[in-house]
Design an enzyme around this catalytic site. Structure first.
Site, short mmCIF file in Angstrom:
data_model
loop_
_atom_site.label_atom_id
_atom_site.label_comp_id
_atom_site.label_asym_id
_atom_site.label_seq_id
_atom_site.Cartn_x
_atom_site.Cartn_y
_atom_site.Cartn_z
N SER A 133 7.67 -4.42 -10.78
CA SER A 133 8.55 -5.32 -11.31
C SER A 133 10.34 -4.68 -10.74
O SER A 133 11.10 -5.23 -10.35
CB SER A 133 8.62 -5.59 -12.60
OG SER A 133 9.23 -4.42 -12.95
N LYS B 249 12.80 -1.92 -16.68
CA LYS B 249 13.64 -3.38 -16.51
C LYS B 249 15.11 -2.87 -16.29
O LYS B 249 16.01 -1.66 -17.11
CB LYS B 249 13.45 -4.40 -16.80
CG LYS B 249 12.50 -4.85 -18.17
CD LYS B 249 12.07 -4.91 -16.31
CE LYS B 249 9.97 -5.59 -16.75
NZ LYS B 249 9.35 -6.06 -15.42
#
Length: 154
Positions: free
Chosen positions: A41, A84
């Site tokens: 990610s 993230k």
């Protein structure tokens, strides 16, 4: 006499070992620690098996900024940590994949997205993330050795 000296030295050693363990625990809990990144990610910024040094002070003092990469508990699976980038702060208008296409990030929350938007479960899927789930902010990559670098805001 020899037995009491041995016991005394053993107790002294155990005391130093306990102090060292306490200092180490407090350092890793409140100052910073090391985290291994896994999953695609955050590619190309971070790769699977990169080891990162993170600090815990910024989240505790609520000094996070847009662009910071953070480690936080997953809102969908609290046993898992996610890595993230903060792309929205409280009051920011963001876009998501849920009934409200445009949404304002509520107070006490942040909007997190992976750098690899085509392969990332993030706030576009589960919405704003409470700031209380954020554990730490990434400072630098320490492994692999040939890619040691400070992680600056992009």
């Amino acid at each position: 006499m020899a037995f009491t000296r041995i016991v005394g030295k053993a107790c002294g050693f155990m005391g130093y070992a306990l102090q060292t363990a306490c200092i180490t625990h407090c350092t890793f809990e409140y100052v910073g620690d090391f985290v291994m990144c896994s999953g695609p990610s955050m590619e190309p910024t971070l790769q699977t098996n990169n080891i990162l040094f993170t600090e815990h002070v910024s989240p505790r003092l609520q000094r996070l900024r847009r662009g910071d990469i953070v480690i936080c508990r997953s809102p969908s699976n609290p046993r898992q940590n996610i890595c993230k980038r903060i792309t929205g702060l409280p009051g920011d208008r963001v876009r998501g994949n849920f009934p409200k296409r445009n949404q304002v990030v509520p107070r006490g929350h942040v909007w997190l997205e992976g750098d690899n938007s085509n392969n990332s479960a993030d706030s576009r899927t589960y919405g704003p993330v409470p700031e209380g789930l954020i554990r730490s902010r990434v400072v630098c990559r320490v492994w692999p050795l040939d890619k040691i670098a400070l992680i600056s805001q992009c």
